[in-house]
Write a protein that holds these residues in place. Structure first.
Motif, mmCIF file in Angstrom:
data_model
loop_
_atom_site.group_PDB
_atom_site.id
_atom_site.type_symbol
_atom_site.label_atom_id
_atom_site.label_comp_id
_atom_site.label_asym_id
_atom_site.label_seq_id
_atom_site.Cartn_x
_atom_site.Cartn_y
_atom_site.Cartn_z
ATOM 1 N N VAL A 62 15.492 32.131 15.293
ATOM 2 C CA VAL A 62 14.085 32.435 15.525
ATOM 3 C C VAL A 62 13.290 31.134 15.489
ATOM 4 C CG1 VAL A 62 12.054 33.667 14.690
ATOM 5 C CG2 VAL A 62 14.311 34.720 14.486
ATOM 6 N N THR A 63 12.448 30.937 16.487
ATOM 7 C CA THR A 63 11.637 29.728 16.590
ATOM 8 C C THR A 63 10.192 30.123 16.844
ATOM 9 O OG1 THR A 63 13.513 28.576 17.598
ATOM 10 C CG2 THR A 63 11.352 27.525 17.788
ATOM 11 N N THR A 64 9.269 29.452 16.184
ATOM 12 C CA THR A 64 7.845 29.692 16.429
ATOM 13 C C THR A 64 7.250 28.507 17.174
ATOM 14 O OG1 THR A 64 7.623 31.041 14.438
ATOM 15 C CG2 THR A 64 5.604 30.153 15.382
ATOM 16 N N VAL A 65 6.558 28.781 18.260
ATOM 17 C CA VAL A 65 5.901 27.738 19.051
ATOM 18 C C VAL A 65 4.430 28.089 19.199
ATOM 19 C CG1 VAL A 65 7.995 27.131 20.331
ATOM 20 C CG2 VAL A 65 6.467 28.875 21.237
ATOM 21 N N ASP A 66 3.608 27.079 19.411
ATOM 22 C CA ASP A 66 2.174 27.280 19.620
ATOM 23 C C ASP A 66 1.846 27.076 21.090
ATOM 24 O OD1 ASP A 66 1.494 27.831 16.973
ATOM 25 O OD2 ASP A 66 1.502 25.703 16.482
ATOM 26 N N ILE A 67 1.190 28.046 21.702
ATOM 27 C CA ILE A 67 0.890 28.009 23.129
ATOM 28 C C ILE A 67 -0.543 28.473 23.355
ATOM 29 C CG2 ILE A 67 1.585 28.811 25.424
ATOM 30 C CD1 ILE A 67 4.281 29.527 24.287
ATOM 31 N N ASP A 68 -1.207 27.854 24.310
ATOM 32 C CA ASP A 68 -2.546 28.295 24.703
ATOM 33 C C ASP A 68 -2.392 29.442 25.687
ATOM 34 O OD1 ASP A 68 -5.120 28.671 25.487
ATOM 35 O OD2 ASP A 68 -5.494 26.602 26.114
ATOM 36 N N LEU A 69 -2.466 30.657 25.195
ATOM 37 C CA LEU A 69 -2.210 31.839 26.023
ATOM 38 C C LEU A 69 -3.307 32.107 27.037
ATOM 39 C CD1 LEU A 69 -0.860 34.248 23.262
ATOM 40 C CD2 LEU A 69 0.460 32.899 24.898
ATOM 41 N N ALA A 70 -4.468 31.507 26.847
ATOM 42 C CA ALA A 70 -5.590 31.753 27.761
ATOM 43 C C ALA A 70 -5.703 30.690 28.844
ATOM 44 C CB ALA A 70 -6.890 31.826 26.978
ATOM 45 N N SER A 71 -4.825 29.695 28.791
ATOM 46 C CA SER A 71 -4.926 28.584 29.724
ATOM 47 C C SER A 71 -4.607 29.006 31.157
ATOM 48 C CB SER A 71 -3.982 27.462 29.287
ATOM 49 O OG SER A 71 -3.947 26.437 30.255
ATOM 50 N N ASP A 72 -5.375 28.470 32.093
ATOM 51 C CA ASP A 72 -5.101 28.700 33.511
ATOM 52 C C ASP A 72 -4.154 27.654 34.082
ATOM 53 O OD1 ASP A 72 -6.720 30.958 33.675
ATOM 54 O OD2 ASP A 72 -8.513 29.763 34.074
ATOM 55 N N THR A 73 -3.893 26.603 33.318
ATOM 56 C CA THR A 73 -3.019 25.533 33.824
ATOM 57 C C THR A 73 -1.601 25.632 33.285
ATOM 58 O OG1 THR A 73 -3.686 24.038 32.040
ATOM 59 C CG2 THR A 73 -4.962 23.964 34.077
ATOM 60 N N ILE A 74 -1.404 26.363 32.185
ATOM 61 C CA ILE A 74 -0.063 26.596 31.658
ATOM 62 C C ILE A 74 0.536 27.793 32.390
ATOM 63 C CG2 ILE A 74 1.285 27.220 29.619
ATOM 64 C CD1 ILE A 74 -0.806 25.815 27.930
ATOM 65 N N THR A 75 1.692 27.609 32.961
ATOM 66 C CA THR A 75 2.293 28.627 33.807
ATOM 67 C C THR A 75 3.460 29.329 33.122
ATOM 68 O OG1 THR A 75 3.869 27.090 34.809
ATOM 69 C CG2 THR A 75 1.690 27.268 35.853
ATOM 70 N N VAL A 76 3.915 30.392 33.766
ATOM 71 C CA VAL A 76 5.108 31.091 33.292
ATOM 72 C C VAL A 76 6.302 30.140 33.320
ATOM 73 C CG1 VAL A 76 6.706 32.978 33.787
ATOM 74 C CG2 VAL A 76 4.233 33.339 34.006
ATOM 75 N N ARG A 77 6.355 29.280 34.321
ATOM 76 C CA ARG A 77 7.436 28.291 34.377
ATOM 77 C C ARG A 77 7.429 27.409 33.131
ATOM 78 N NH1 ARG A 77 6.385 26.416 38.866
ATOM 79 N NH2 ARG A 77 8.079 27.250 40.160
ATOM 80 N N ASP A 78 6.243 27.024 32.686
ATOM 81 C CA ASP A 78 6.144 26.211 31.478
ATOM 82 C C ASP A 78 6.720 26.960 30.275
ATOM 83 O OD1 ASP A 78 4.878 24.087 32.780
ATOM 84 O OD2 ASP A 78 2.917 25.012 32.554
ATOM 85 N N LEU A 79 6.387 28.249 30.169
ATOM 86 C CA LEU A 79 6.938 29.054 29.083
ATOM 87 C C LEU A 79 8.461 29.092 29.167
ATOM 88 C CD1 LEU A 79 6.732 31.062 26.729
ATOM 89 C CD2 LEU A 79 6.455 32.880 28.434
ATOM 90 N N GLN A 80 8.985 29.252 30.372
ATOM 91 C CA GLN A 80 10.434 29.291 30.533
ATOM 92 C C GLN A 80 11.074 27.980 30.093
ATOM 93 O OE1 GLN A 80 10.171 30.626 34.781
ATOM 94 N NE2 GLN A 80 11.743 32.085 34.152
ATOM 95 N N GLN A 81 10.381 26.874 30.322
ATOM 96 C CA GLN A 81 10.916 25.596 29.896
ATOM 97 C C GLN A 81 10.892 25.469 28.372
ATOM 98 O OE1 GLN A 81 12.516 23.506 31.631
ATOM 99 N NE2 GLN A 81 12.100 24.231 33.700
ATOM 100 N N ILE A 82 9.878 26.041 27.745
ATOM 101 C CA ILE A 82 9.843 26.057 26.283
ATOM 102 C C ILE A 82 11.032 26.849 25.756
ATOM 103 C CG2 ILE A 82 8.581 26.904 24.270
ATOM 104 C CD1 ILE A 82 6.001 26.380 25.787
ATOM 105 N N VAL A 83 11.260 27.997 26.357
ATOM 106 C CA VAL A 83 12.401 28.818 25.952
ATOM 107 C C VAL A 83 13.701 28.047 26.166
ATOM 108 C CG1 VAL A 83 13.685 30.920 26.466
ATOM 109 C CG2 VAL A 83 11.187 30.987 26.382
ATOM 110 N N PHE A 84 13.812 27.394 27.301
ATOM 111 C CA PHE A 84 14.998 26.593 27.608
ATOM 112 C C PHE A 84 15.230 25.534 26.543
ATOM 113 C CE2 PHE A 84 16.470 22.838 30.352
ATOM 114 C CZ PHE A 84 17.814 23.110 30.140
ATOM 115 N N SER A 85 14.149 24.913 26.084
ATOM 116 C CA SER A 85 14.271 23.818 25.132
ATOM 117 C C SER A 85 14.852 24.268 23.803
ATOM 118 C CB SER A 85 12.908 23.158 24.911
ATOM 119 O OG SER A 85 12.068 23.963 24.119
#
Length: 329
Positions: free
Chosen positions: A12-35
């Motif tokens: 289990v990993t906790t990350v901090d993300i700006d969920l309201a951002s218009d510039t952070i994409t689903v691809r970015d989330l996938q890369q976080i998961v990948f990491s």
């Protein structure tokens, strides 16, 4: 920023993300998961809510399209029959503060040549033990390699040698660096990365972290996120600043005008004072608008003169026309 919990095969990993951002994409989330999981984006299955339901992942949509809430738990699994089911890619960047821009890597030079320029003004931040210095390197498509050269050899001219380190590691690790991870054939990737005109990104930072046995933390100037390469594997840490399409190094000096021979570029990974100082430096650069949003900046094709908006249109134009030289308006 909002905490999101990732429940995945490794834990289990906790990350901090700006969920309201218009510039952070689903691809970015996938890369976080990948990491954190080493599950390639194309093989990821994400579920949220209770009972957990599968999320529809459209990489180019903003992360807000997923409707995630603060404190949400994402269940991460790997699609059966995926190309990474029997081996894991280790070219990952761990993020603790948001979406990962070095992964995907900066726009490939075949599509977009580097158009940002670093200011001659050098930012400094005073910390216990000295002064953190923003080590600016040239905008010559080798900025990542020059920055790594400064960090590990105090010599930015080592860039070309460092490209060969990348090529060698990819050749040696056929399972780790396969086409699914590289996004193209191994041969074409190695050939491109060996050229001084090709930018480096997340894959290269992960390789350097393992090669030098040092965690490399990349701080994104625009979002403030931390992308950690080699996290929890090594006792030392190096820091680079990422402006959207450019990397610079960070060093610690006795004084702001001390000769570079007296600069320290590798730190104890437990030294949070240095890391916090580097984050303050990134914030100062952001306040001065020293970053580039690759999704929105204005470009011009230098071959036909067509105006374009952001990396996505540049890539499509290159695909449609074969034109590969772009500049910023």
């Amino acid at each position: 920023m909002a905490p999101i919990r990732l429940r995945h095969p490794k834990g289990v990993t906790t990350v901090d993300i700006d969920l309201a951002s218009d510039t952070i994409t689903v691809r970015d989330l996938q890369q976080i998961v990948f990491s954190h999981t080493e599950i390639a984006p194309s093989s990821q299955e994400l579920k949220a809510g209770y009972p957990p339901h599968a999320l529809t992942l459209v990489p180019d949509l903003p992360i807000s399209s997923l409707g995630l809430q603060r404190g949400e738990q994402l269940v991460v699994t790997e699609a059966r029959g995926s190309s990474t089911s029997h081996h894991r890619a280790t070219t990952s960047a761990s993020s603790t503060a948001g979406a990962i821009k070095p992964a995907p890597a900066p726009v490939a030079p075949q599509v977009l040549k580097q158009v940002a320029s670093s200011s001659d003004a050098v930012e400094t931040v005073r910390v216990d033990g000295g002064v953190l210095v923003h080590r600016v390197v040239p905008d010559d498509n080798s900025c990542l390699f020059s920055s790594i050269g400064i960090i590990f050899a105090q010599d930015m001219s080592a860039a070309q040698q460092l490209r060969q380190v990348v090529a060698t590691e990819i050749r040696k690790n056929e399972l780790t660096y396969d086409e699914a991870v590289l996004g193209q054939s191994r041969e074409s990737y190695i050939a491109a990365m060996s050229k001084p005109s090709t930018w480096g990104g997340a894959i290269e930072l992960a390789i350097f972290a393992d090669h030098f046995q040092t965690e490399i933390t990349s701080i994104d100037v625009e979002s403030g996120r931390l992308d950690r390469f080699g996290e929890s594997k090594y006792s030392n840490r190096a820091i680079v600043l990422y402006s959207g399409i450019h990397y610079d190094a960070v060093s610690l000096a006795p004084t702001s005008d001390a000769p570079t021979d007296f600069h320290e570029t590798v730190f104890d990974v437990k030294n949070e004072v240095i890391l916090q100082g580097a984050r303050e430096m990134a914030a100062k650069l952001k306040a001065k608008k020293k970053f580039t949003n690759t999704a929105t900046f204005d470009l011009k094709c230098e071959i036909c003169g067509k105006g374009l908006k952001g990396e996505k249109e540049a890539r499509q134009h290159a695909k449609d026309t074969g034109h590969s030289q772009f500049g910023e308006y």
